[in-house]
Scaffold this motif. Structure first.
Motif, short mmCIF file in Angstrom:
data_model
loop_
_atom_site.label_atom_id
_atom_site.label_comp_id
_atom_site.label_asym_id
_atom_site.label_seq_id
_atom_site.Cartn_x
_atom_site.Cartn_y
_atom_site.Cartn_z
N ASP A 511 0.81 -1.22 0.00
CA ASP A 511 0.00 0.00 0.00
C ASP A 511 0.84 1.28 0.00
O ASP A 511 0.30 2.37 0.14
CB ASP A 511 -0.94 0.01 1.21
N ASP A 553 -1.98 4.12 0.18
CA ASP A 553 -3.39 3.70 0.18
C ASP A 553 -3.84 3.57 1.62
O ASP A 553 -3.41 2.66 2.34
CB ASP A 553 -3.56 2.36 -0.55
N ARG A 558 -11.09 2.63 2.13
CA ARG A 558 -10.88 1.90 0.89
C ARG A 558 -11.05 2.84 -0.32
O ARG A 558 -12.02 3.59 -0.41
CB ARG A 558 -11.88 0.75 0.78
N THR A 561 -6.25 7.32 -1.62
CA THR A 561 -4.79 7.33 -1.67
C THR A 561 -4.29 8.75 -1.45
O THR A 561 -4.74 9.69 -2.12
CB THR A 561 -4.29 6.81 -3.03
#
Length: 643
Positions: A511, A553, A558, A561
């Motif tokens: 991420d 991220d 969800r 970013t």
């Protein structure tokens, strides 16, 4: 990993996430590259490894590896699939750069039809600039052998720079056919770029220290000064496989640029920031044509594999220009004033400024052994330069030359492991000579100097750790350069730049992604007709360039970013005597994007803030000693929907 050169590619996705409208925006995180023209200006020009690229009127952006196709002044990213930056001289690889650039090549790989795509973007940039972009691709035929991709944009409004507005329109069409043995591509591009009060670089009066940079929003360009640039480009590429090992190729294309503009070049006359400028009407037409063809073959001799390319190329350009001067205008960088309106006074006719023809005949062979553990690239190019220069506004022949040279390229790659490459190269390139600047105190302004040979030595290592890759290289480039002595500009100087480059890119974890690096430059004037300058730092070459960009991220949100970048450039000199420096500077950019689905359609929202802290700084210096004000704080937002 198998190339003996330092090459970096910036993809369409990276460009979209940066909300990069131009090539200069897209390359902001490359530590070997610095834009040498201001935000809000009419030209994208660069320093690569300490040498200028695309300064002047001869477009040095390559398009599919060919010169003479890409627009002259600015690359808009609407038609870009990726931008490749090849560091170092490359004339032996891609031909002579039209304006003599040796620091590297910026190559545009255009968009082509792949998977079916229908994508629309709306965007906004401060202060009040709105736009929209479309990108549509389809494939047809029983085997999907026919492809069509159309893209473009319209943008209009006020920029964050005072009194400035810009209108751009871009349209591109890519057609292709992918047969069993025959492949063909046709690219068409048209773009227009219109500025009111475009940002201009500054000159500094001799002997006066460079004053502190003003707020980046301030603009000494008058509201009645303007620029209008139109470009049209076409390229037709063809390949035919004679056998599975032999391929013939042929390309033909060209471009046309028409420029009309009315503005001046302000000179700062004292430490209080007072300026003088004489607006000038500048009408320019540039016609370019490119032809090339050859054969690629693959074969074995014993345990040695060969990849051989034989190529012949011709590049031709013609420039027509007319100039007239207005009346002197005074202002101040800290408190710009508005002068009475002036109007452009055009000259009738189309006087020729220059024409040139660059030819090349080359053969190269990449030999490999031990399952490509060792690769040796050998090449040689016979290069020719023919150039004619004409009296400004008159069109009668002033000077000409016809020179040629044979230049080699040698590159070695050793791969002790699959993920490790050690490489080295030596390359020479014949470069078209500098053009004498058209400014006060230069008696031969506009004259094209004879060509010269540039040389590069480079060695480095590339390591792919899986999620993260790194490159390290050391290089030395030397090249003749121009200087003004006793009122005349000539190639009596030589510039040498030695450097160390480190780059890192990839995923630190699934991420977290990172892109950045550092470039340490040691630039030296090794020769000069003015002995006091020998050993000085060349104009515009900092000792350090460093970037780091990262994105994360967020695990608790969800699709969201966060991203940021820090950009640093060391001190640069405006003059060859090293008495007028501009200080080092650091810029912080921050942004975010959110990916979701609306009615089943992928939707991406992006927001970026450039120069978050509102830092005021002089950003860069061009090779003729003009320097540029850094960009102000700028807000960018957009929404992209895949239909």
């Amino acid at each position: 990993m198998k190339s003996p050169f330092n090459v970096t590619s910036y993809t369409d996705k990276f460009i979209r996430d940066q909300q990069a409208a131009t090539g200069a925006d897209a390359l902001i995180l490359d530590p070997s590259v610095r834009s040498s023209h201001p935000t809000g200006g009419v030209l994208d020009s660069f320093y690569i490894r300490g040498f200028p690229v695309n300064e002047g009127n001869n477009g040095e952006f390559a398009f599919e590896g060919l010169y003479g196709i890409a627009p002259t002044y600015r690359i808009f990213t609407d038609y870009v699939e990726r931008i490749e930056v090849l560091k170092g001289p490359s004339a032996a690889l891609s031909g002579i750069a039209p304006n003599g650039g040796v620091g590297g090549v910026i190559n545009v790989v255009p968009k082509r039809a792949g998977e079916d795509l229908t994508r629309f973007t709306v965007d906004y940039g401060s202060a009040a600039r709105f736009g929209g972009h479309w990108d549509v691709a389809r494939r047809y035929g029983d085997s999907k052998e026919w492809g069509v991709r159309a893209s473009g944009s319209l943008r209009d409004g006020d920029t964050p720079i005072d009194r400035q507005s810009e209108t751009t329109g871009v349209g591109s069409l890519a057609l292709d056919y992918q047969g069993e043995r025959y492949r063909s591509w046709l690219y068409l591009i048209a773009q227009t770029d219109r500025f009111d009060a475009p940002s201009r670089p500054f000159l500094m009066a001799a002997g006066v220290p460079v004053p502190k940079a003003p707020d980046g929003r301030l603009n000494v360009t008058q509201p009645w000064e303007w620029s209008r640039i139109n470009d049209q480009s076409v390229l037709w590429r063809n390949e035919y496989d004679v056998t599975d090992q032999v391929t013939l190729f042929a390309d033909v294309g060209g471009s046309r640029t028409n420029v009309e503009r009315f503005f001046g070049l302000p000179t700062i006359t004292n430490t209080r920031g007072d300026t003088t400028s004489t607006p000038q009407f500048f009408g320019l037409s540039i016609d370019r044509h490119t032809y090339d063809g050859g054969v690629r073959a693959r074969f074995d001799t014993g345990f040695v594999r060969h990849a051989v390319t034989f190529q012949a190329s011709v590049y031709h350009d013609e420039l027509y220009r007319r100039l007239t001067n207005g009346t002197l205008v005074t202002s101040n960088i800290y408190s710009p004033t508005v002068a009475p309106t002036q109007f452009a006074n055009e000259i009738a006719g189309r006087p020729r400024l220059s024409d040139s023809q660059l030819t090349g005949l080359s053969i190269a062979d990449t030999l490999s052994v031990l399952d490509e553990r060792v690769l040796l690239a050998l090449g040689v190019r016979r290069q020719g330069v023919e150039a004619n220069n004409y009296v400004s506004n008159v069109g009668t022949l002033a000077n000409s030359y016809d020179k040629s040279a044979t230049t080699p390229v040698v590159g070695l790659v050793v791969r002790p492991r699959d993920n490790v490459s050690l490489y080295a190269n030596y390359i020479e390139g014949l470069s078209k000579g500098d053009i004498a600047p058209q400014q006060t105190g230069v008696s031969n302004g506009g004259e094209i100097l004879p060509p010269y040979i540039a040389k590069q030595y480079e060695a480095g290592v590339k390591v792919d750790f899986g999620r993260v890759a790194t490159t390290f290289s050391a290089f030395e480039i030397s090249k003749a350069s121009g200087e003004t002595l006793a009122g005349r500009f000539g190639a009596t100087a030589e510039t040498q730049v030695r450097g160390l480059e480190f780059n890192v890119f990839g995923e630190l974890r699934p991420d977290v992604r990172v892109l950045g690096g550092v470039s340490l430059l040691d630039g030296t004037l090794t020769k000069s007709a003015i002995t006091s300058r020998v050993g000085n730092t060349p104009i515009g070459v900092p000792n350090v360039q460093a970037n780091v960009g990262a994105e994360w991220d967020l695990p608790w949100a969800r699709g969201l970013t966060m991203n940021g970048a820090v950009i640093y450039t060391g001190r640069q000199f405006v003059d060859a005597d090293n008495k007028q420096p501009i200080p080092d500077w650091t810029r912080l950019d921050l942004g975010a994007r959110y990916t979701t689905a609306i009615n089943g359609r992928k939707t991406v929202f992006r927001a970026n803030i450039q120069n978050v802290t509102g830092t005021t700084y002089w950003s860069s210096v061009a090779s003729f000693g003009t320097f540029f004000l850094g960009a102000p704080r700028t807000y960018l937002v957009s929404m992209t929907v895949d239909m």
